[in-house]
Design a protein around this motif. Sequence first.
Motif, PDB file in Angstrom:
ATOM      1  N   ALA A 132       0.837  -1.197   0.000  1.00  0.00           N
ATOM      2  CA  ALA A 132       0.000   0.000   0.000  1.00  0.00           C
ATOM      3  C   ALA A 132       0.877   1.254   0.000  1.00  0.00           C
ATOM      4  CB  ALA A 132      -0.925  -0.007   1.211  1.00  0.00           C
ATOM      5  N   ILE A 133       1.930   1.233   0.824  1.00  0.00           N
ATOM      6  CA  ILE A 133       2.809   2.409   0.906  1.00  0.00           C
ATOM      7  C   ILE A 133       3.531   2.613  -0.418  1.00  0.00           C
ATOM      8  CG2 ILE A 133       4.840   3.367   2.038  1.00  0.00           C
ATOM      9  CD1 ILE A 133       3.943   1.837   4.565  1.00  0.00           C
ATOM     10  N   GLY A 134       4.061   1.523  -0.979  1.00  0.00           N
ATOM     11  CA  GLY A 134       4.785   1.654  -2.237  1.00  0.00           C
ATOM     12  C   GLY A 134       3.872   2.071  -3.380  1.00  0.00           C
ATOM     13  N   GLY A 135       2.618   1.648  -3.328  1.00  0.00           N
ATOM     14  CA  GLY A 135       1.674   1.971  -4.399  1.00  0.00           C
ATOM     15  C   GLY A 135       1.183   3.405  -4.319  1.00  0.00           C
ATOM     16  N   ALA A 148      -3.841   7.768   4.648  1.00  0.00           N
ATOM     17  CA  ALA A 148      -5.254   8.043   4.887  1.00  0.00           C
ATOM     18  C   ALA A 148      -6.001   6.798   5.335  1.00  0.00           C
ATOM     19  CB  ALA A 148      -5.900   8.623   3.632  1.00  0.00           C
ATOM     20  N   ALA A 149      -5.433   5.621   5.036  1.00  0.00           N
ATOM     21  CA  ALA A 149      -6.085   4.386   5.468  1.00  0.00           C
ATOM     22  C   ALA A 149      -5.630   3.996   6.868  1.00  0.00           C
ATOM     23  CB  ALA A 149      -5.783   3.264   4.483  1.00  0.00           C
ATOM     24  N   GLY A 150      -4.809   4.825   7.491  1.00  0.00           N
ATOM     25  CA  GLY A 150      -4.418   4.557   8.864  1.00  0.00           C
ATOM     26  C   GLY A 150      -3.127   3.784   9.020  1.00  0.00           C
ATOM     27  N   ILE A 151      -2.342   3.681   7.950  1.00  0.00           N
ATOM     28  CA  ILE A 151      -1.054   2.991   8.055  1.00  0.00           C
ATOM     29  C   ILE A 151      -0.002   4.005   8.506  1.00  0.00           C
ATOM     30  CG2 ILE A 151       0.746   1.849   6.698  1.00  0.00           C
ATOM     31  CD1 ILE A 151      -1.563   0.781   4.922  1.00  0.00           C
ATOM     32  N   ARG A 180      -6.376  11.760  19.832  1.00  0.00           N
ATOM     33  CA  ARG A 180      -5.127  12.458  19.527  1.00  0.00           C
ATOM     34  C   ARG A 180      -5.230  13.121  18.164  1.00  0.00           C
ATOM     35  NH1 ARG A 180       0.946  11.227  20.097  1.00  0.00           N
ATOM     36  NH2 ARG A 180       1.036  11.114  17.838  1.00  0.00           N
ATOM     37  N   GLY A 181      -4.856  14.373  18.076  1.00  0.00           N
ATOM     38  CA  GLY A 181      -4.938  15.083  16.800  1.00  0.00           C
ATOM     39  C   GLY A 181      -3.835  14.669  15.857  1.00  0.00           C
ATOM     40  N   GLY A 182      -4.115  14.754  14.548  1.00  0.00           N
ATOM     41  CA  GLY A 182      -3.088  14.482  13.544  1.00  0.00           C
ATOM     42  C   GLY A 182      -2.624  13.046  13.511  1.00  0.00           C
ATOM     43  N   ASP A 183      -3.455  12.114  13.923  1.00  0.00           N
ATOM     44  CA  ASP A 183      -3.044  10.711  14.019  1.00  0.00           C
ATOM     45  C   ASP A 183      -4.172   9.831  13.473  1.00  0.00           C
ATOM     46  OD1 ASP A 183      -2.375   8.149  14.780  1.00  0.00           O
ATOM     47  OD2 ASP A 183      -1.618   8.730  16.741  1.00  0.00           O
ATOM     48  N   VAL A 184      -4.055   9.438  12.218  1.00  0.00           N
ATOM     49  CA  VAL A 184      -5.139   8.686  11.581  1.00  0.00           C
ATOM     50  C   VAL A 184      -5.430   7.367  12.306  1.00  0.00           C
ATOM     51  CG1 VAL A 184      -5.939   7.615   9.457  1.00  0.00           C
ATOM     52  CG2 VAL A 184      -4.699   9.756   9.356  1.00  0.00           C
ATOM     53  N   PRO A 185      -4.389   6.565  12.644  1.00  0.00           N
ATOM     54  CA  PRO A 185      -4.709   5.324  13.343  1.00  0.00           C
ATOM     55  C   PRO A 185      -5.493   5.567  14.632  1.00  0.00           C
ATOM     56  CG  PRO A 185      -2.440   5.277  12.591  1.00  0.00           C
ATOM     57  CD  PRO A 185      -2.940   6.651  12.317  1.00  0.00           C
ATOM     58  N   ALA A 186      -5.156   6.644  15.347  1.00  0.00           N
ATOM     59  CA  ALA A 186      -5.900   6.949  16.583  1.00  0.00           C
ATOM     60  C   ALA A 186      -7.349   7.276  16.251  1.00  0.00           C
ATOM     61  CB  ALA A 186      -5.240   8.116  17.310  1.00  0.00           C
ATOM     62  N   ALA A 187      -7.557   8.040  15.176  1.00  0.00           N
ATOM     63  CA  ALA A 187      -8.920   8.379  14.785  1.00  0.00           C
ATOM     64  C   ALA A 187      -9.701   7.122  14.413  1.00  0.00           C
ATOM     65  CB  ALA A 187      -8.893   9.353  13.612  1.00  0.00           C
ATOM     66  N   LEU A 188      -9.035   6.211  13.692  1.00  0.00           N
ATOM     67  CA  LEU A 188      -9.709   4.968  13.307  1.00  0.00           C
ATOM     68  C   LEU A 188     -10.072   4.158  14.542  1.00  0.00           C
ATOM     69  CD1 LEU A 188      -7.578   3.875  10.234  1.00  0.00           C
ATOM     70  CD2 LEU A 188     -10.043   4.245  10.232  1.00  0.00           C
ATOM     71  N   SER A 232      -8.253  -0.408   5.974  1.00  0.00           N
ATOM     72  CA  SER A 232      -8.248   0.241   7.297  1.00  0.00           C
ATOM     73  C   SER A 232      -8.701  -0.657   8.427  1.00  0.00           C
ATOM     74  CB  SER A 232      -9.180   1.454   7.300  1.00  0.00           C
ATOM     75  OG  SER A 232      -8.846   2.338   6.298  1.00  0.00           O
ATOM     76  N   THR A 233      -9.204  -1.812   8.107  1.00  0.00           N
ATOM     77  CA  THR A 233      -9.742  -2.626   9.184  1.00  0.00           C
ATOM     78  C   THR A 233      -8.607  -3.323   9.916  1.00  0.00           C
ATOM     79  OG1 THR A 233     -10.310  -4.072   7.364  1.00  0.00           O
ATOM     80  CG2 THR A 233     -12.118  -3.031   8.519  1.00  0.00           C
ATOM     81  N   ALA A 234      -8.608  -3.188  11.216  1.00  0.00           N
ATOM     82  CA  ALA A 234      -7.500  -3.703  12.018  1.00  0.00           C
ATOM     83  C   ALA A 234      -7.483  -5.227  12.022  1.00  0.00           C
ATOM     84  CB  ALA A 234      -7.600  -3.171  13.432  1.00  0.00           C
ATOM     85  N   GLY A 235      -6.473  -5.798  12.669  1.00  0.00           N
ATOM     86  CA  GLY A 235      -6.309  -7.257  12.671  1.00  0.00           C
ATOM     87  C   GLY A 235      -4.973  -7.562  12.044  1.00  0.00           C
ATOM     88  N   ALA A 236      -4.144  -8.310  12.768  1.00  0.00           N
ATOM     89  CA  ALA A 236      -2.771  -8.506  12.313  1.00  0.00           C
ATOM     90  C   ALA A 236      -2.697  -9.443  11.110  1.00  0.00           C
ATOM     91  CB  ALA A 236      -1.919  -9.043  13.447  1.00  0.00           C
ATOM     92  N   PHE A 237      -3.596 -10.430  11.054  1.00  0.00           N
ATOM     93  CA  PHE A 237      -3.515 -11.409   9.973  1.00  0.00           C
ATOM     94  C   PHE A 237      -4.474 -11.076   8.844  1.00  0.00           C
ATOM     95  CE2 PHE A 237      -1.666 -13.683  13.445  1.00  0.00           C
ATOM     96  CZ  PHE A 237      -0.653 -14.415  12.839  1.00  0.00           C
ATOM     97  N   VAL A 238      -4.023 -11.335   7.635  1.00  0.00           N
ATOM     98  CA  VAL A 238      -4.867 -11.122   6.469  1.00  0.00           C
ATOM     99  C   VAL A 238      -5.061 -12.471   5.806  1.00  0.00           C
ATOM    100  CG1 VAL A 238      -5.062  -9.940   4.270  1.00  0.00           C
ATOM    101  CG2 VAL A 238      -3.795  -8.884   6.122  1.00  0.00           C
ATOM    102  N   TRP A 239      -6.267 -12.996   5.827  1.00  0.00           N
ATOM    103  CA  TRP A 239      -6.487 -14.252   5.123  1.00  0.00           C
ATOM    104  C   TRP A 239      -7.063 -13.936   3.758  1.00  0.00           C
ATOM    105  CZ3 TRP A 239      -3.503 -17.367   7.290  1.00  0.00           C
ATOM    106  CH2 TRP A 239      -3.332 -17.355   8.679  1.00  0.00           C
TER     107      TRP A 239
END
Lengths: 338, 491
Positions: free
Chosen positions: A213-216, A223-226, B319-327, B356-363
């Motif tokens: 995502a970052i490289g792309g 904006a997606a929260g990464i 926290r301002g200016g922090d997208v992950p925090a906002a999510l 944007s959906t959290a969760g460490a693993f992606v299946w």
Amino acid sequence: MTKAMTPPVAATAPSEKQKFRLARYQDLALVPVIILLLVVGAVLSPIFLTPNNLIAVLTQQSELSLLVLGQAMILIVGKMDLSLESTVGLAPALAVALIIPSSAGGLDVGLAAWLALPLCVLIGVAIGGLNGFLILKVGLSGFMVTLGMLTMLRGLQLAITEGKSLIDVPESFLYLGSTTWLGLPAAVWICIVCYAVGIFVLKYLRAGRSLYAIGGNSEAARAAGIRVDRVVWIVLIIGSVLAVIAGILMTGRLGSVAATQGEGMIFQVFAAAVIGGISLNGGKGTLFGALSGVLMLGLVEQILRLQGVSGFYIKASYGAVIILALIVTRFATGQKQE
Amino acid sequence: MNEFAAVARGVTKRFGRTLALDDVGIEIRAGESHALVGRNGAGKSTLVSVLTGMQAPDAGEVTFFGEPAPPVADSAAWRRHVACVYQKSTVVPELSVAENLFINRQDLGGGLISWKKLRSEASSLLETYDVAVRPDALVSTLTVEQRQLVEIARALSIGSRFVILDEPTAQLDGPAIERLFDRMRSLQDRGVTFLFISHHLQEVYEVCQTVTVYRDARHIVTAAVAEMSKPDLIEAMTGEAGGLNVPSGDGRPSSAEEVLTVASLSGDHFSDISLSATRGEVIGLAGSASSGKHEFAETVYGLRKPSLGTISVNGAAVRGGDVPAALRAGIGCVPRDRHHQGLVLDLSIAENATMSTAGAFVWPSAQRAAGGTAIASYDVKAAGPDQPVSDLSGGNQQKVVMARALAGDPSVLVLINPTAGVDVKSKESLLGVVDAQARRGKAAIVVSDELDDLRVCDRVLVLFHGQVVKEFSRGWRDQELISAIEGMSTE
Ligand SMILES: Nc1ncnc2c1ncn2[C@@H]1O[C@H](COP(=O)(O)OP(=O)(O)OP(=O)(O)O)[C@@H](O)[C@H]1O
Ligand SMILES: [Mg+2]
């Protein structure tokens, strides 16, 4: 929701399947080329397909493959690190110099020998971290920073060792560089494990997918929260640590740290990555592809060597071989390289 | 001279197994403004790429004033026949306006570049077409409107008398759209022909004389605009009788429970804005492009750092200016520009929708399933969840951004131009999604100038120079709101 939207073309379902399969095959695009090289090698030389020869190829490529692994991840995330090849030399040289006495070419600091491995890794983290700091926090050009580091780290190694090889190498290095586990050299096992972990992470972990995502599109990733900067920084550090591991294996295999250890490898590193389908513009390619690029280069080199091409010519023709390999893969994969 | 500026006949274009154009035609009379409308993925942009020589059709022919079109390789010849303002700008941002106007002919035929001559030629060209920008300004410093005008002026100066505008109004605010239309009319008086693409049907009635409708890669109808009522037009586009029904949000239950609280927030281009949204409340933010509404919304989502003030969700400060925090706090966002911030074009629909959906693993299988759900619930026209987003038409890409914003089931939605480039019917369903989310107790901020988008809101705040200057509660009249927005921006 409305049903009027259903696509007009009845045949979209099979097309989806086809596309999916194609994407899968692209990963394996180099496999036929590798098989072809094995056949060519076997025809030209009777010993080519013997386990000893193949293991020799793998062992020779193990150090390169670790560098390619690091570089591939860095390229996918949209950066590049030219300094990896100097890290290969400097990290073991500095660690060894901190341990051995000045009579053996060291710095007379006299640290304990068991510290050699952790020290090396620490040096790798420091180099990658410094690159990351300069690129991400100071905002310098990644190409120039790592080009500068390439020269500076090499120069540092020359300064420390006064241009001499360090031959008093710690046991731990020699062990890793020479031992075999279950019939395969430790170096090969280490590569297998690193690649397996890398392939898994980049496919199944969100953190790994974020590289693409970052490289792309780094803005969209943000904006997606990464946490873009953090991920890039970590990738740069991992790249340097992989280069350090390659340096340790090389030192162990050769029994000394030459002042030129790793010099010139960066060209092969980029070649293998691009042959393996990694885009220099970021966001594209797989680690499996990169690995097949390494194997392909290794086989070509070994065929030339077994054909009795003298060492001097191998060096001379290496550039040509790589360009040839690029051409072959361009048509084998049907993809433009970037 | 032939009466048709451009004619396409029997054009077919396939992408893999997606049929983008199926034996379609179009005849554009010289001197008219011809509208091309259709739902997302109908094939409009594909026709544009065929008409501008960007892509060769699989079958069919194109003629300009009766002359067959040049071969696809000869782009210079195409430029003399037809010019196009694509939705994505084609000017070089780091070069000056003058150089962009004469790009690849900077020497003006002299062999060596004379910068002085270039500048003076450029300023007389800009004067001819009444474009108020300095020739030595960098294009990157221009507004979207000015950039489009530079592109149009460049096109006309090459000699083309036929200009294609692919969704030019999607990124402009109200007054800028009016100015564009005035310009189109005056150029039309000078004999320029336009092909105009837009999802705003009232614009078609405003500037065009003829309209062509495509649906599902096929030509449906071409008629004089005057003979085609809006419901007829919509029926031709959707293939279903019955007008549109944009949800108004009437009768949505209200609640006193605050979800989002913004307290005296200041930041880039806005200052000291406070607002609070309760469960089920949708707040509209309107204003000109420079009003600071975008910056405010981006700050709430953490894309920008606030200089002062606080944001809290369900009572907890974010926290301002922090997208992950906002999510994490439960804010979801459709960013302003889908190409710049919304999507990673090379990645698949499934991957973009779940980014944007959290969760460490992606299946991969779960991801594909989520992608399939997104395709189904947001009316995305695509071959499947594995298709890269770059293959989608503009409006369908926008739906993927919406899917991503809602994927984590956020309790606050920040939607910036959520329906940009989305066709009338899909707009209805996207706004329906916003309404449904509000009914489920979510709060939403909708940043838009489009009255349809604002109609779903419980109240609309009008911003000017970074401050809230007016507030409308439900039941506002169109004219009232428009003049509030525009009155402010011309003051
Ligand atoms: N490069 C491509 N590869 C694969 N499919 C494509 C490609 N370009 C377009 N398509 C497909 O062709 C169809 C028509 O797309 P097109 O962009 O012409 O639609 P459009 O009418 O312009 O829609 P919108 O109003 O959303 O802009 C879509 O289904 C789209 O997915
Ligand atoms: Mg389009």
